[in-house]
Structure formats: structure tokens, C-alpha cells
Design an enzyme around this catalytic site. Structure first.
Site, PDB file in Angstrom:
ATOM      1  N   LYS A   1       1.048  -1.222   0.088  1.00 37.19           N
ATOM      2  CA  LYS A   1      -0.335   0.313   0.501  1.00 37.19           C
ATOM      3  C   LYS A   1       0.631   1.380  -0.007  1.00 37.19           C
ATOM      4  O   LYS A   1       0.767   2.176  -0.474  1.00 37.19           O
ATOM      5  CB  LYS A   1      -0.732   0.513   0.690  1.00 37.19           C
ATOM      6  CG  LYS A   1      -2.321  -0.872   1.302  1.00 37.19           C
ATOM      7  CD  LYS A   1      -3.167  -1.059   2.683  1.00 37.19           C
ATOM      8  CE  LYS A   1      -3.980  -2.026   2.095  1.00 37.19           C
ATOM      9  NZ  LYS A   1      -4.839  -2.493   3.360  1.00 37.19           N
TER      10      LYS A   1
ATOM     11  N   GLN B   1      -4.947  -0.863   9.564  1.00 32.39           N
ATOM     12  CA  GLN B   1      -4.762  -2.367   8.596  1.00 32.39           C
ATOM     13  C   GLN B   1      -5.738  -3.666  10.317  1.00 32.39           C
ATOM     14  O   GLN B   1      -4.791  -4.027  10.928  1.00 32.39           O
ATOM     15  CB  GLN B   1      -3.272  -3.045   8.845  1.00 32.39           C
ATOM     16  CG  GLN B   1      -3.347  -4.644   8.384  1.00 32.39           C
ATOM     17  CD  GLN B   1      -3.725  -4.325   6.391  1.00 32.39           C
ATOM     18  OE1 GLN B   1      -3.366  -3.208   6.226  1.00 32.39           O
ATOM     19  NE2 GLN B   1      -4.420  -5.470   6.558  1.00 32.39           N
TER      20      GLN B   1
ATOM     21  N   ASP C   1     -10.777   3.158   4.379  1.00 29.57           N
ATOM     22  CA  ASP C   1     -11.610   1.683   4.090  1.00 29.57           C
ATOM     23  C   ASP C   1     -13.311   1.806   4.374  1.00 29.57           C
ATOM     24  O   ASP C   1     -13.502   0.368   3.250  1.00 29.57           O
ATOM     25  CB  ASP C   1     -11.502   0.992   5.486  1.00 29.57           C
ATOM     26  CG  ASP C   1      -9.633   0.628   5.188  1.00 29.57           C
ATOM     27  OD1 ASP C   1      -9.657  -0.429   4.286  1.00 29.57           O
ATOM     28  OD2 ASP C   1      -9.249  -0.618   6.145  1.00 29.57           O
TER      29      ASP C   1
END
Ligand code: NAP
Length: 280
Positions: free
Chosen positions: A50, A94, A117
Site C-alpha cells: 500500500k 490494518q 476503508d
């Protein structure tokens, strides 16, 4: 008949290039913060890729690594700091988190305007209402793949296999908002094979290696395989038996190289979208 393979690597590369152009035109550098708690090797790999993709697109990537024994209070304080940081447009924590930390408490602590997200209840609500907001990256990536492949969605009899908050539910909402006729199947669905066979568009997100067999797929259906399952020999397979499905489907995404590469590209897209919404 042999299905066309929808090349996610190619579409993701094109999307990343488009994002880099959008970023270059901005009078500021969008910032993406990725928080990694603990030392799970798979999570560490995701976080590194990422960060690399962000930098390649001209986004300032910041990775914050915290020890596995981090308390919930300490993680919430980190999130609060990022919420208040004017250089940060996107925050991604995460998952999964260690057991001492309540995942939902952390998701709800992220500023919805920086929630790249798309898991914050505010963004979930907006998606289900069909209003603009930040959308989870994997289902957004599927929508981008369908658009690229020119798959007709309006009115299409669609089966979403899986109802997780990360993939299945937002996928069903996005497809419903795009006027598909959507059925959601899950582990309690009766006669899953028959449900699949009715679908003109089948999106599989179950996490069961090659569960969807060739004779579950209608002739000329489009099959999107979100699953990523690692076999004992280390190879990756999807939720669909690709070789079998290829003989029935009109088009199918491979695993690897289908939906997977789209997820990170859409994270970058969400970061730029968040930056533009926040900074004008
Ligand atoms: P998840 O949270 O485990 O959800 C799986 C869903 O599948 C659940 O709704 C479950 O039903 C259903 N299911 C499980 N076994 C089933 C069965 N035998 N028959 C029918 N339905 C069944 O998984 P997820 O996070 O959505 O991920 C799904 C897959 O996508 C995984 O392989 C994951 O690795 C992959 N994934 C890929 C990406 C990417 O970037 N490409 C991103 C995220 C996830 P119940 O609700 O009834 O339990």
C-alpha cells in the site's frame, strides 16, 4: 466456449496512472496514513505494498507501526492524532487487530471524512442510502472492473455470494445502487448451486477454495472471483474453479491478477477523493 479473462492487473495499472494524473494536478500532496499493530507477516506485506503504491501515485504515505501489545487507548490516541493532522487525508488501520483491541471501536474513532476503508458506520449508511461517501476498496474495485469490461449491470440478475461487512454487503449495496437485481447468498442459503445458476452476474466472496464449480455457472454469465485462498503448496486460488467456470462463463476474473490488484488502486482513489472533498 472459453470465457474472456478480465485482467485486473491491466485495469489497476490504468486506474493508478489516472490517479497519478489527478494527484499531479492538485496544489497539495494527499497524505495516506496506514497503521499496523503487531507483526503479522501477511499484514506487513499488505502495508508495504500500500505504501509503495501510494508513493508511486504521488501520495505521501506514512506507515505507523505499533507493537502487538498496544492498548486500545493507545491506538485510539494514534487515530485521534491522525484525525487532527491536516496533512493526512486518509487513515487505514490494518485489520485484523490483536484481541485486546475492539475493532469496531477503532473503526468508529476514524474521522468519516478520512475513512478510506469505508468501514465507518457513517459511510456504511451513506452507501446503503445511495448517497456519496467513501466506499470499501474491494467492492469498489469490482465495480471498476465491471465498468472496464463493459458488463451491463442495470437489471442484471446478480448473485453476491458472501455477506461480510468488508465485501459481500457493500458489494450488494453498490450493485443495487447501480440498478442490478441482487440476491445475497451465504452459509445458510438452500441449494446454493441453483441460486448461482440463475445469475447473469455472479460475485463470489466466500473464502472457500474453488467452491463454485463449472456447472454452478450459467452459460454466458460474468463471474467475478473475489476469493483469495492459499493452498497447502503455497499457490493462490479463488472461490471459483476457474478452469471449469471458463467453459460456461462469458467472462471471468483470474486469481491472482483479477480483483486483488484493484483493491490497492481503489484505496489510492479513495485517498484522492477524500483529499479533494476535505481540502476543496
Ligand atoms: P468472511 O468475512 O469470512 O465472509 C465469508 C462469507 O461467505 C460469509 O458471509 C459466509 O456466510 C459465506 N460463506 C462461508 N462459507 C460458505 C459456504 N460454504 N456456503 C455459502 N456461503 C459461505 O470473508 P470476506 O472477508 O468477505 O472474504 C471473502 C474472500 O474474499 C476471502 O477469500 C478473502 O481472502 C477474499 N478477499 C479478497 C480481497 C481482495 O483484495 N481481492 C479483499 C477482501 C477479501 P455467513 O455470513 O453465513 O457466515
Amino acid at each position: 466456449m472459453s470465457a474472456t479473462l478480465i485482467d485486473g492487473k491491466q485495469v489497476a495499472a490504468a486506474l493508478r496512472a489516472e490517479i497519478a494524473v489527478r494527484v499531479a494536478a492538485l496544489p497539495y500532496t494527499p497524505g495516506l496514513a496506514v497503521v499496523l499493530v503487531g507483526d503479522d507477516p501477511a499484514s506487513a506485506v499488505y502495508v508495504r505494498s500500500k505504501d509503495r503504491a501510494a508513493v508511486a501515485a504521488g501520495i505521501a504515505g506514512r506507515t505507523i507501526r505499533l507493537p502487538a501489545d498496544t492498548t486500545e487507548a493507545a491506538l485510539l490516541a494514534t487515530v485521534a492524532g491522525l484525525n487532527a493532522d491536516p496533512d493526512i487525508d486518509g487513515i487505514l488501520v490494518q485489520l485484523p487487530l490483536p484481541p485486546q483491541i475492539r475493532q469496531q471501536a477503532v473503526i468508529e474513532a476514524i474521522d468519516p471524512a478520512k475513512d478510506v476503508d469505508g468501514f465507518h458506520p457513517m459511510n456504511v449508511g451513506r452507501l446503503h442510502d445511495g448517497r456519496p461517501g467513501l466506499v470499501p476498496c474491494t467492492p469498489l474495485g469490482v465495480m471498476r472492473l465491471l465498468a472496464f469490461a463493459g458488463v451491463p449491470i442495470r437489471g442484471a440478475r446478480t448473485l453476491v455470494l458472501g455477506r461480510s461487512a468488508i465485501v459481500g454487503k457493500p458489494m450488494a449495496a453498490l450493485l443495487t445502487n447501480a440498478d442490478a437485481t441482487v440476491t445475497v447468498a451465504h452459509s445458510r442459503t438452500r441449494d446454493l448451486a441453483a441460486e448461482c445458476r440463475r445469475a447473469e452476474l455472479l460475485v463470489a466472496a466466500v473464502g472457500r477454495a474453488e467452491m463454485v464449480r463449472g456447472d454452478w455457472v450459467a452459460n454466458d454469465a460474468v463471474v467475478i472471483d473475489v476469493g483469495i485462498n492459499r493452498r497447502a503448496d503455497g499457490t493462490l486460488v479463488g472461490d471459483c474453479a476457474t478452469a471449469e467456470c471458463t467453459t460456461h462463463a462469458a467472462a471471468i476474473t483470474p486469481v491472482p491478477g483479477g480483483v486483488g490488484p484493484m483493491t490497492i488502486a481503489c484505496l489510492l482513489e479513495n485517498t484522492v477523493t477524500a483529499a479533494q472533498a476535505r481540502r476543496g
